[in-house]
Design an enzyme around this catalytic site. Structure first.
Site, PDB file in Angstrom:
ATOM      1  CE  LYS A  86      -0.463   5.107  -1.712  1.00  0.00           C
ATOM      2  NZ  LYS A  86       0.349   5.712  -0.621  1.00  0.00           N
ATOM      3  CB  SER A 161       3.597   4.115  -1.845  1.00  0.00           C
ATOM      4  OG  SER A 161       2.827   4.357  -0.761  1.00  0.00           O
ATOM      5  CB  SER A 185       4.159   6.736   0.891  1.00  0.00           C
ATOM      6  OG  SER A 185       5.030   5.595   1.105  1.00  0.00           O
TER       7      SER A 185
END
Length: 495
Positions: A86, A161, A185
């Site tokens: 990420k 996210s 997330s």
């Protein structure tokens, strides 16, 4: 060169199988990495899961991994296995933007601890995955790279996210990926994209190193964890990245049992007691999500599990609990704001770059907070912890829907649930109470709505019982298998 179909099959192989094949010399790390890079080139332009692809360094790492196998070196558990990172996590020498125009050209000199551990385990980093700016939203888009599309329907959101990571795994662009979770997330995009996301006990996976504020991940509890297609793959990854680090004051000691053992010793369903909360207290949940989760629970009950509906004894209203998570997140973003000013000479409130409005609004709101408000948030947070802990007293795990609805359109800013208006950010996500309480959790795919979009079920365990969550998830996976449910027909690059 293998055919496109054979490459697709390889890219949907489990991380566990890839690691075993590479270890035995039956599969080449070079061929594996080449297959994933080829697939990324074909598919990523449609879903925008990766924002930076490390083609050259990944191929060099694969060549070295192959040489290590040929030499008979002692190799790690993820040796030669590709992984996606990420874009909130630092990777040395690789552009790491945090989804922010203020860091569009930022290249860190050092890995985050979790990235170093993946490298030490032998994993090969394919690239960085998309995220909203500083992880601010439950949709994955940002001013630098735009939006990520859901592999099941690229016109719909991945959630956020960790949306880029979940989309990469779902689309066969990585067998496993790293995510982070401060209000859902990991779990939100895992549910939306039809993959497995796991939150270990808080403190199992070290954060940072972030020396400006080593305590920021208490505001609220913020987890690092795996996103995978199978429970065993998640166990393989979490095993590699967990364990205390002296730079993280929140670290827990290494557990006595392993996560892989927890999967392999998954309980017989006759020994599994499941408490079911249809709405996690008072969230709005769509009919299709409720019916799908309850159908999965019926299957588990028929297979021998004890399933009983439980009440969560929350105090006050949904809005009061939500105020608590908002105030705590606002406080966190004030910390981010001050740290960036001091450490990077970046003032997010005054620079000209098009910073996401939600980031600036959260900072401004946080600057207005007073100590009385934060004390109220802590009291409400304590009550949430107590309520969830009480609900778990007589069951092994608590389950809820992960989301109140399936993925909505990329252009939707105010999603509804069966036509009912809800909070645009957190009203459709049944995830954030666990970031107040710190309980370990997972999101497991359990079915689809009528349009073919995935639906996830949230599995919650007691504090310091993350291996029980992993073990229960493995038992559920055996009854409701999703290992071969992939979305390639929705992606133009697969046609």
């Amino acid at each position: 060169m293998t055919s496109s179909n054979n490459q697709t099959d390889l890219c949907y192989a489990s991380a566990t199988a890839l690691a075993a094949d590479i270890r035995r010399g039956e599969r080449s790390p070079v061929a594996v990495v080449d297959a994933f890079l080829d697939r990324i080139e074909r598919v990523n332009p449609e879903i925008n899961a990766y924002v930076t692809v490390c083609s050259e360094s990944a191929r060099e790492a694969a060549r070295e991994a192959e040489r290590a196998v040929e030499r008979g070196d002692d190799i790690g558990p993820l040796h030669g296995v590709p992984v996606a990172i990420k874009d909130l996590n630092r990777v040395a020498g690789v552009r790491t933007t945090f989804g922010s125009p203020a860091f569009a050209d930022h290249v860190p000199e050092h890995d985050d601890v979790v990235v170093s551990r993946l490298r030490e385990a032998g994993a090969i980093i394919l690239g960085k995955t998309n995220t909203p700016e500083f992880g601010r939203k439950t949709k994955t888009d940002n001013p630098v790279f735009g939006a990520s599309g859901n592999p099941w329907d690229p016109s719909r959101t991945t959630g956020g996210s960790s949306g880029g990571s979940a989309a990469a795994v779902a689309a066969g662009l990585a067998p496993i990926a790293l995510g982070s979770d401060a209000a859902g997330s990991i779990r939100i995009p895992s549910s939306a994209c039809g993959v497995f996301g796991f939150l270990p006990d808080f403190g199992r996976v070290p954060a940072g190193p972030v020396r400006s504020d080593a305590f920021q991940d208490l505001l609220p509890y913020t987890f690092l964890g795996p996103i995978a297609r199978t429970v065993s793959d998640a166990a393989l990854m979490i095993e590699a990245i967990s364990g205390p680090d002296t730079a993280d004051p929140n670290g827990l000691p290494t557990p006595t049992g392993s996560y892989r053992d927890a999967v392999e010793s998954a309980p017989d369903l006759a020994d599994l007691r499941i408490g079911y909360s249809p709405d996690f207290g008072d969230f709005v949940v769509s009919k299709s999500v409720s019916e799908t989760v309850e159908s999965a629970l019926d299957d588990l009950s028929a297979a021998g599990a004890t399933v009983e509906e439980v009440e969560i004894p929350f105090e006050g209203s949904w809005e009061e609990r939500h105020d608590a998570i908002e105030w705590i997140l606002q406080s966190r973003y004030v910390g981010l704001y001050e740290n960036l000013k001091q450490d990077s000479d970046v003032d997010l409130l005054t620079i000209d770059e098009p910073i996401t409005p939600e980031v600036r609004s959260r900072i401004r709101a946080g600057l207005e907070l007073d100590t009385t408000t934060l004390a109220t948030a802590r009291r409400r947070r304590t009550a949430v912890y107590d309520a969830i802990t009480e609900a778990l007293e007589d069951v092994d795990v608590l389950v809820t829907p992960t989301l109140g609805r399936t993925a909505f359109g990329l252009d939707v800013d105010n999603p509804t649930v069966d036509g009912e208006s809800v909070h645009r950010m957190h009203g459709w996500t049944l995830t954030w109470p666990l970031n107040l309480s710190g309980h370990p959790a997972a999101s497991i795919p359990v079915g689809f709505d009528d349009s073919g979009l995935p639906i996830g079920m949230q599995v919650v365990g007691g504090r310091l019982e993350d291996r029980k969550v992993m073990s229960a998830s493995a038992a559920i996976e055996e009854t409701i298998p999703w290992k071969n449910a992939y979305p390639p027909e929705a992606i133009e690059g697969d046609r």
